[in-house]
Design an enzyme around this catalytic site. Structure first.
Site, PDB file in Angstrom:
ATOM      1  N   ASP A 210       0.858  -1.176   0.000  1.00 57.28           N
ATOM      2  CA  ASP A 210       0.000   0.000   0.000  1.00 57.28           C
ATOM      3  C   ASP A 210       0.904   1.240   0.000  1.00 57.28           C
ATOM      4  O   ASP A 210       2.073   1.164   0.378  1.00 57.28           O
ATOM      5  CB  ASP A 210      -0.879  -0.041   1.252  1.00 57.28           C
ATOM      6  CG  ASP A 210      -1.653   1.230   1.456  1.00 57.28           C
ATOM      7  OD1 ASP A 210      -2.292   1.688   0.494  1.00 57.28           O
ATOM      8  OD2 ASP A 210      -1.608   1.772   2.582  1.00 57.28           O
TER       9      ASP A 210
ATOM     10  N   ASP B 176      -0.124   5.059   0.925  1.00 62.05           N
ATOM     11  CA  ASP B 176      -0.330   6.017   2.029  1.00 62.05           C
ATOM     12  C   ASP B 176      -0.506   5.297   3.370  1.00 62.05           C
ATOM     13  O   ASP B 176      -1.333   4.409   3.507  1.00 62.05           O
ATOM     14  CB  ASP B 176      -1.571   6.874   1.756  1.00 62.05           C
ATOM     15  CG  ASP B 176      -1.488   7.571   0.411  1.00 62.05           C
ATOM     16  OD1 ASP B 176      -0.359   7.793  -0.078  1.00 62.05           O
ATOM     17  OD2 ASP B 176      -2.543   7.882  -0.163  1.00 62.05           O
TER      18      ASP B 176
HETATM   19 MG   LIG Z   1      -3.090   3.180   3.227  1.00 62.60          MG
END
Ligand SMILES: [Mg+2]
Ligand SMILES: [Zn+2]
Length: 183
Positions: free
Chosen positions: A8, A10
């Site tokens: 992922d 962020d």
């Molecule tokens: Mg995230």
């Protein structure tokens, strides 16, 4: 076939500052580079990111591309190769196949890069990241950086048994390396 780690963006490799639209908002965690360098010696690396800010008009494709090029350049300068970034630009209401925990991006990567999902991992700070791992036949690791700590209480005991929870990407990588050395 290759093992892969799907990361992922962020709250996992860079700090989560909401829908960012400038490279000046990109801030890596202090453990990101060393963690990814370790992973890169065992796995092909990918980034998979939900960016509903595009569907909502909060960020343009051009701005997103500039941010992703910046991230890729920075990682490359640190000796880390990311094979590809998969972005879902849709909102939840679009019911697309590429918004995590839907698995289209991972399946596409599997075909294009010859990935063995049974030896692969997904790491992120939302349950949708860990469930992308579970849903695609890989392992899902939930980290407590980003939104991880805040949403942890919503994870049921039943779901928790199917995923791995670690403090951060750094600890996720230590866990993965331990697992593969056991084999
Ligand atoms: Mg995230
Ligand atoms: Zn999508």
């Amino acid at each position: 076939m290759y093992a892969a780690v799907f990361l992922d963006r962020d709250g996992t490799i860079i700090k989560d500052k909401g829908y960012i639209n400038s490279v000046s908002d990109v801030e890596f965690y202090d453990f990101t580079f060393s963690s990814l360098r370790t992973l890169a010696s065992y796995f092909k690396l990918f980034i998979v990111t939900n960016q509903a800010g595009i569907a909502q008009g909060l960020i343009s494709f051009e701005q997103l591309e500039a941010i992703h090029n910046f991230i890729l350049d920075k990682l490359r300068n640190e000796g880390i190769k990311i094979e590809k970034i998969y972005t879902c630009p849709h909102s939840a209401e679009d019911k697309c196949g590429c918004r995590k925990p839907e698995i289209k991006s991972v399946i596409d990567a599997t075909k294009e890069f010859n990935i063995d999902l049974q030896r692969s991992y997904v790491i992120g700070d939302h349950l949708s990241d860990a469930l992308l791992g579970v849903n695609s036949g890989a392992r899902g690791i939930y980290v407590l950086t980003g939104h991880g700590m805040k949403h942890r209480k919503h994870i049921t005991a039943e779901t928790e048994r199917r995923i791995i929870i670690t403090k951060s990407l750094k600890f996720a990588v230590e866990k993965i390396i331990k697992e593969i050395r056991k084999k």
